[in-house]
Motif scaffolding. Structure first.
Motif, PDB file in Angstrom:
ATOM      1  N   MET A  26     -20.936  43.292 -12.585  1.00 14.83           N
ATOM      2  CA  MET A  26     -20.832  42.009 -13.243  1.00 14.83           C
ATOM      3  C   MET A  26     -19.469  41.888 -13.921  1.00 14.83           C
ATOM      4  SD  MET A  26     -23.070  40.423 -16.374  1.00 14.83           S
ATOM      5  CE  MET A  26     -22.069  41.279 -17.576  1.00 14.83           C
ATOM      6  N   PHE A  27     -18.872  40.687 -13.829  1.00 10.64           N
ATOM      7  CA  PHE A  27     -17.586  40.426 -14.445  1.00 10.64           C
ATOM      8  C   PHE A  27     -17.761  39.446 -15.604  1.00 10.64           C
ATOM      9  CE2 PHE A  27     -16.327  42.238 -10.483  1.00 10.64           C
ATOM     10  CZ  PHE A  27     -15.087  42.811 -10.694  1.00 10.64           C
ATOM     11  N   VAL A  28     -16.945  39.606 -16.627  1.00 10.53           N
ATOM     12  CA  VAL A  28     -16.955  38.725 -17.790  1.00 10.53           C
ATOM     13  C   VAL A  28     -15.644  37.943 -17.794  1.00 10.53           C
ATOM     14  CG1 VAL A  28     -17.028  38.583 -20.302  1.00 10.53           C
ATOM     15  CG2 VAL A  28     -18.422  40.290 -19.103  1.00 10.53           C
ATOM     16  N   VAL A  29     -15.754  36.617 -17.843  1.00 10.05           N
ATOM     17  CA  VAL A  29     -14.586  35.735 -17.802  1.00 10.05           C
ATOM     18  C   VAL A  29     -14.407  35.087 -19.176  1.00 10.05           C
ATOM     19  CG1 VAL A  29     -13.498  33.766 -16.677  1.00 10.05           C
ATOM     20  CG2 VAL A  29     -15.027  35.274 -15.366  1.00 10.05           C
ATOM     21  N   LEU A  30     -13.206  35.168 -19.719  1.00  7.38           N
ATOM     22  CA  LEU A  30     -12.894  34.536 -20.994  1.00  7.38           C
ATOM     23  C   LEU A  30     -11.710  33.601 -20.812  1.00  7.38           C
ATOM     24  CD1 LEU A  30     -13.499  37.875 -21.749  1.00  7.38           C
ATOM     25  CD2 LEU A  30     -13.753  36.737 -23.943  1.00  7.38           C
ATOM     26  N   ASP A  31     -11.915  32.341 -21.178  1.00  9.06           N
ATOM     27  CA  ASP A  31     -10.847  31.342 -21.095  1.00  9.06           C
ATOM     28  C   ASP A  31     -11.175  30.221 -22.070  1.00  9.06           C
ATOM     29  OD1 ASP A  31      -9.094  29.094 -20.081  1.00  9.06           O
ATOM     30  OD2 ASP A  31      -8.629  30.612 -18.567  1.00  9.06           O
ATOM     31  N   ASP A  32     -10.144  29.729 -22.769  1.00 10.44           N
ATOM     32  CA  ASP A  32     -10.353  28.638 -23.732  1.00 10.44           C
ATOM     33  C   ASP A  32     -10.754  27.336 -23.057  1.00 10.44           C
ATOM     34  OD1 ASP A  32      -9.829  30.145 -25.999  1.00 10.44           O
ATOM     35  OD2 ASP A  32      -7.666  29.833 -25.858  1.00 10.44           O
ATOM     36  N   ARG A  33     -10.576  27.240 -21.743  1.00  8.72           N
ATOM     37  CA  ARG A  33     -10.915  26.031 -20.990  1.00  8.72           C
ATOM     38  C   ARG A  33     -12.235  26.249 -20.261  1.00  8.72           C
ATOM     39  NH1 ARG A  33      -5.510  26.465 -17.678  1.00  8.72           N
ATOM     40  NH2 ARG A  33      -6.367  28.574 -17.721  1.00  8.72           N
ATOM     41  N   PRO A  34     -13.312  25.640 -20.744  1.00 12.09           N
ATOM     42  CA  PRO A  34     -14.640  25.866 -20.133  1.00 12.09           C
ATOM     43  C   PRO A  34     -14.690  25.545 -18.651  1.00 12.09           C
ATOM     44  CG  PRO A  34     -14.857  24.744 -22.246  1.00 12.09           C
ATOM     45  CD  PRO A  34     -13.399  24.764 -21.928  1.00 12.09           C
ATOM     46  N   LEU A  35     -13.984  24.492 -18.198  1.00 15.13           N
ATOM     47  CA  LEU A  35     -14.016  24.135 -16.788  1.00 15.13           C
ATOM     48  C   LEU A  35     -13.382  25.229 -15.924  1.00 15.13           C
ATOM     49  CD1 LEU A  35     -13.154  20.314 -16.831  1.00 15.13           C
ATOM     50  CD2 LEU A  35     -15.365  21.393 -16.354  1.00 15.13           C
ATOM     51  N   VAL A  36     -12.297  25.802 -16.410  1.00 15.47           N
ATOM     52  CA  VAL A  36     -11.631  26.867 -15.660  1.00 15.47           C
ATOM     53  C   VAL A  36     -12.521  28.106 -15.602  1.00 15.47           C
ATOM     54  CG1 VAL A  36      -9.636  28.404 -15.603  1.00 15.47           C
ATOM     55  CG2 VAL A  36      -9.339  25.996 -16.223  1.00 15.47           C
ATOM     56  N   ALA A  37     -13.117  28.477 -16.732  1.00 18.09           N
ATOM     57  CA  ALA A  37     -13.994  29.648 -16.764  1.00 18.09           C
ATOM     58  C   ALA A  37     -15.205  29.434 -15.868  1.00 18.09           C
ATOM     59  CB  ALA A  37     -14.437  29.927 -18.203  1.00 18.09           C
ATOM     60  N   GLY A  38     -15.793  28.220 -15.930  1.00 17.83           N
ATOM     61  CA  GLY A  38     -16.941  27.922 -15.081  1.00 17.83           C
ATOM     62  C   GLY A  38     -16.598  27.958 -13.607  1.00 17.83           C
ATOM     63  N   GLY A  39     -15.422  27.462 -13.252  1.00 18.61           N
ATOM     64  CA  GLY A  39     -14.987  27.500 -11.855  1.00 18.61           C
ATOM     65  C   GLY A  39     -14.790  28.917 -11.361  1.00 18.61           C
ATOM     66  N   CYS A  40     -14.273  29.781 -12.222  1.00 15.74           N
ATOM     67  CA  CYS A  40     -14.072  31.176 -11.848  1.00 15.74           C
ATOM     68  C   CYS A  40     -15.418  31.872 -11.615  1.00 15.74           C
ATOM     69  CB  CYS A  40     -13.279  31.892 -12.938  1.00 15.74           C
ATOM     70  SG  CYS A  40     -12.742  33.556 -12.498  1.00 15.74           S
ATOM     71  N   VAL A  41     -16.374  31.579 -12.489  1.00 16.36           N
ATOM     72  CA  VAL A  41     -17.713  32.162 -12.335  1.00 16.36           C
ATOM     73  C   VAL A  41     -18.352  31.686 -11.033  1.00 16.36           C
ATOM     74  CG1 VAL A  41     -20.060  32.162 -13.275  1.00 16.36           C
ATOM     75  CG2 VAL A  41     -18.097  32.495 -14.794  1.00 16.36           C
ATOM     76  N   ARG A  83     -26.944  44.799 -12.768  1.00 16.44           N
ATOM     77  CA  ARG A  83     -25.680  44.932 -12.039  1.00 16.44           C
ATOM     78  C   ARG A  83     -25.500  43.834 -10.994  1.00 16.44           C
ATOM     79  NH1 ARG A  83     -22.841  49.768 -12.361  1.00 16.44           N
ATOM     80  NH2 ARG A  83     -23.821  51.392 -13.624  1.00 16.44           N
ATOM     81  N   VAL A  84     -26.596  43.443 -10.370  1.00 18.27           N
ATOM     82  CA  VAL A  84     -26.499  42.491  -9.269  1.00 18.27           C
ATOM     83  C   VAL A  84     -26.520  41.043  -9.757  1.00 18.27           C
ATOM     84  CG1 VAL A  84     -27.630  41.668  -7.154  1.00 18.27           C
ATOM     85  CG2 VAL A  84     -27.521  44.115  -7.639  1.00 18.27           C
ATOM     86  N   TYR A  85     -27.384  40.744 -10.730  1.00 18.51           N
ATOM     87  CA  TYR A  85     -27.553  39.364 -11.182  1.00 18.51           C
ATOM     88  C   TYR A  85     -26.970  39.096 -12.567  1.00 18.51           C
ATOM     89  CZ  TYR A  85     -30.661  38.356  -7.262  1.00 18.51           C
ATOM     90  OH  TYR A  85     -31.175  38.152  -6.004  1.00 18.51           O
ATOM     91  N   GLY A  86     -26.572  40.121 -13.287  1.00 18.30           N
ATOM     92  CA  GLY A  86     -26.005  39.914 -14.611  1.00 18.30           C
ATOM     93  C   GLY A  86     -27.022  40.176 -15.710  1.00 18.30           C
ATOM     94  N   ILE A  87     -26.524  40.448 -16.890  1.00 16.95           N
ATOM     95  CA  ILE A  87     -27.387  40.868 -17.985  1.00 16.95           C
ATOM     96  C   ILE A  87     -28.026  39.702 -18.728  1.00 16.95           C
ATOM     97  CG2 ILE A  87     -26.199  43.057 -18.346  1.00 16.95           C
ATOM     98  CD1 ILE A  87     -24.564  41.783 -20.522  1.00 16.95           C
ATOM     99  N   PHE A  88     -27.571  38.485 -18.473  1.00 16.31           N
ATOM    100  CA  PHE A  88     -28.138  37.335 -19.175  1.00 16.31           C
ATOM    101  C   PHE A  88     -28.678  36.293 -18.210  1.00 16.31           C
ATOM    102  CE2 PHE A  88     -24.906  38.902 -22.240  1.00 16.31           C
ATOM    103  CZ  PHE A  88     -25.793  39.304 -23.224  1.00 16.31           C
TER     104      PHE A  88
END
Length: 277
Positions: free
Chosen positions: A1-16, A176-181
């Motif tokens: 699982m990867f954690v994405v941090l960005d001040d721009r919610p749209l950019v972070a959501g697109g990355c996810v 690991r596969v689906y994420g912790i949350f």
């Protein structure tokens, strides 16, 4: 699982969303809430994180220092365009790598895998039981031939390989596969994925390389070390099928042949201490 941090919610959501299209679990965390979030997450959940991706964040220095205090997962900076000054600044903060847009999720996987190999956290590939497993998104090789797998099953196989020296529980695989949350999917879906994965591997290998024990979890068997399991005609199923519990024994054998499906509760109660599951 990867954690994405960005001040721009749209950019972070697109990355996810890009990660999810590749079958990789990822979550976006608000940088302003990261410190509190990171304090609440247990060490076991932190160990599940395969990488932290930091985009445009004002508090990069504080966040990177906090991450390094608890995790050795790859820390990758995401920048809008190649810029020498910004790249050098990120490396000075302890980042492991820097990526400029545009980039692909598979490139992130390859770079994070290279970082882990350099820090001896993982290997480029592993050979076990006639299976060669890669950690960069490629399908495994079984007896020298490519075995195309759905993304979730490939990730589960990778989890089993990484934990091959011990058992891994259904919950650990799910995280690991689906994420912790991930509250939208029940962790029992892992049983279905593993059942199909076992069937595909058994068709190629002729044996079932996944060993499961109730309440203990799953383990990928090293057939070369343990020797291929052989069933004797004088084993317990023959004797169990004779006598008052014949119908129960037949149902148990059928469940066993179908994979790792759980026994029905009444069957389990009737078994008691006679047949450990």
């Amino acid at each position: 699982m990867f954690v994405v941090l960005d001040d721009r919610p749209l950019v972070a959501g697109g990355c996810v969303a890009c990660f999810e299209r590749e079958g990789i679990a990822a979550i976006a965390v608000e940088p302003a809430e990261f410190q509190e979030w990171f304090e609440l997450v247990s060490d076991a959940d932190i160990a599940v994180v395969e990488g932290f991706l930091l985009g445009t964040v004002e508090t990069r220095r504080q966040i990177s220092a906090r991450i390094r205090s608890r995790s050795r997962a790859p820390l990758i900076g995401l920048i809008e365009a190649k810029a020498l000054t910004e790249t050098l600044d990120l490396f000075s903060l302890g980042f492991d790598d820097v990526l400029a847009k545009p980039f692909h999720v598979r490139e992130i996987l390859a770079r994070s895998g290279a970082i882990r190999r350099r820090t001896k956290l993982t290997e480029q590939c592993v050979d076990i039981s006639g299976i060669r497993i890669f950690f960069d998104g490629r399908d495994p090789l079984v007896n020298g031939d490519v075995l195309p797998l759905p993304r979730r099953e490939r990730r589960i196989l990778e989890c089993l390989v990484l934990s091959r020296n011990t058992r891994i529980t259904k919950t650990q695989i799910f995280n690991r596969v689906y994420g912790i949350f991930n509250d939208e999917i029940h962790e029992n879906v892992i049983e279905s994925h593993i059942s199909r994965l076992r069937k595909r591997l058994k068709e190629r290998l002729g044996i079932d390389p996944i060993d499961s024990q109730r309440f203990l979890g799953y383990r990928l068997k090293d057939v070369a070390a343990e020797g291929a399991p052989q069933r004797s005609t004088e084993e317990a199923p023959t004797s169990l099928a004779q006598g008052p519990d014949a119908s129960l024994a037949v149902s148990i054998i059928r469940d066993e042949e179908n994979g790792d499906g759980p026994l029905r509760s009444n069957d389990y109660q009737r078994l008691g201490d006679v047949c450990p599951v």
